[in-house]
Write a protein that holds these residues in place. Sequence first.
Motif, mmCIF file in Angstrom:
data_model
loop_
_atom_site.group_PDB
_atom_site.id
_atom_site.type_symbol
_atom_site.label_atom_id
_atom_site.label_comp_id
_atom_site.label_asym_id
_atom_site.label_seq_id
_atom_site.Cartn_x
_atom_site.Cartn_y
_atom_site.Cartn_z
ATOM 1 N N UNK A 3 37.357 91.102 63.756
ATOM 2 C CA UNK A 3 36.895 89.617 63.465
ATOM 3 C C UNK A 3 36.948 88.848 64.697
ATOM 4 N N UNK A 4 37.838 88.929 65.467
ATOM 5 C CA UNK A 4 38.035 88.030 66.394
ATOM 6 C C UNK A 4 37.821 88.507 67.991
ATOM 7 N N UNK A 6 38.121 80.428 68.916
ATOM 8 C CA UNK A 6 38.816 79.808 69.800
ATOM 9 C C UNK A 6 40.061 79.605 69.712
ATOM 10 N N UNK A 7 40.456 79.394 68.374
ATOM 11 C CA UNK A 7 42.048 79.484 68.003
ATOM 12 C C UNK A 7 42.512 80.453 68.129
ATOM 13 N N UNK A 24 46.345 83.824 71.492
ATOM 14 C CA UNK A 24 46.346 85.052 72.222
ATOM 15 C C UNK A 24 46.760 85.030 73.739
ATOM 16 N N UNK A 25 45.974 83.984 74.444
ATOM 17 C CA UNK A 25 46.039 83.937 75.888
ATOM 18 C C UNK A 25 47.555 83.349 76.012
ATOM 19 N N UNK A 26 48.122 82.346 75.370
ATOM 20 C CA UNK A 26 49.366 81.789 75.211
ATOM 21 C C UNK A 26 50.448 82.952 75.291
ATOM 22 N N UNK A 27 50.215 83.597 74.273
ATOM 23 C CA UNK A 27 51.199 84.966 73.987
ATOM 24 C C UNK A 27 51.055 85.827 75.334
#
Length: 193
Positions: free
Chosen positions: A145-146, A156-157, A162-165
């Motif tokens: 789904x993402x 976008x959310x 995911x990038x921060x994690x």
Amino acid sequence: MNDQPLRLVLIIASTRQGRFGAAIGRWTAGIATGRPEFATDVIDLAELHLPADLGGSAHAAEFIGCIGDADAILVVTCEYNHGYPASLKLAIDTVRNEWAAKPVGFVSYGGLAGGLRAVEQLRQVLAELHAVTLRDTVSFHSPHDHVDQNGRVTDPATAKSAEAAAHTLFDRLTWWGTALRAARTAHPYALTG
């Protein structure tokens, strides 16, 4: 040695036909290549033919050498039936002492649990091999789904979180990879038994 990039081995675990692991692996590799502290090797288990009897082979020797040379390992794993894939267990068991005193991080995906049950099982297995698993992970819940097949996070959310994690995970891999490389160099890790 401290100014040399850390050798990161990124393992894509799923070998199942129609798998989504290659897309998640592409996303993860994209983040890794943007981090100058790493020299990244990607190993896709679907392309690595390891003997099921754990006997020697050219592919097994190559994989063992990669893990032996690694300063840090990052596993991209799915969750099948509340566990990690058999291909990953075979890969882990093909290697022995080379896992010791190496940090291992996880990017997981699958269903509502996002692969986290597979990660918890992997922590137990890798502890037995004296690897250091990291607390911080990246987890994709219902990834279809993402994330598209090219490894692009379409929501976008989800992309932002995911990038921060991922950057937190890579920061931890950098710290542990640097610390354990220095420790192994100063005093090789001795295995008993």
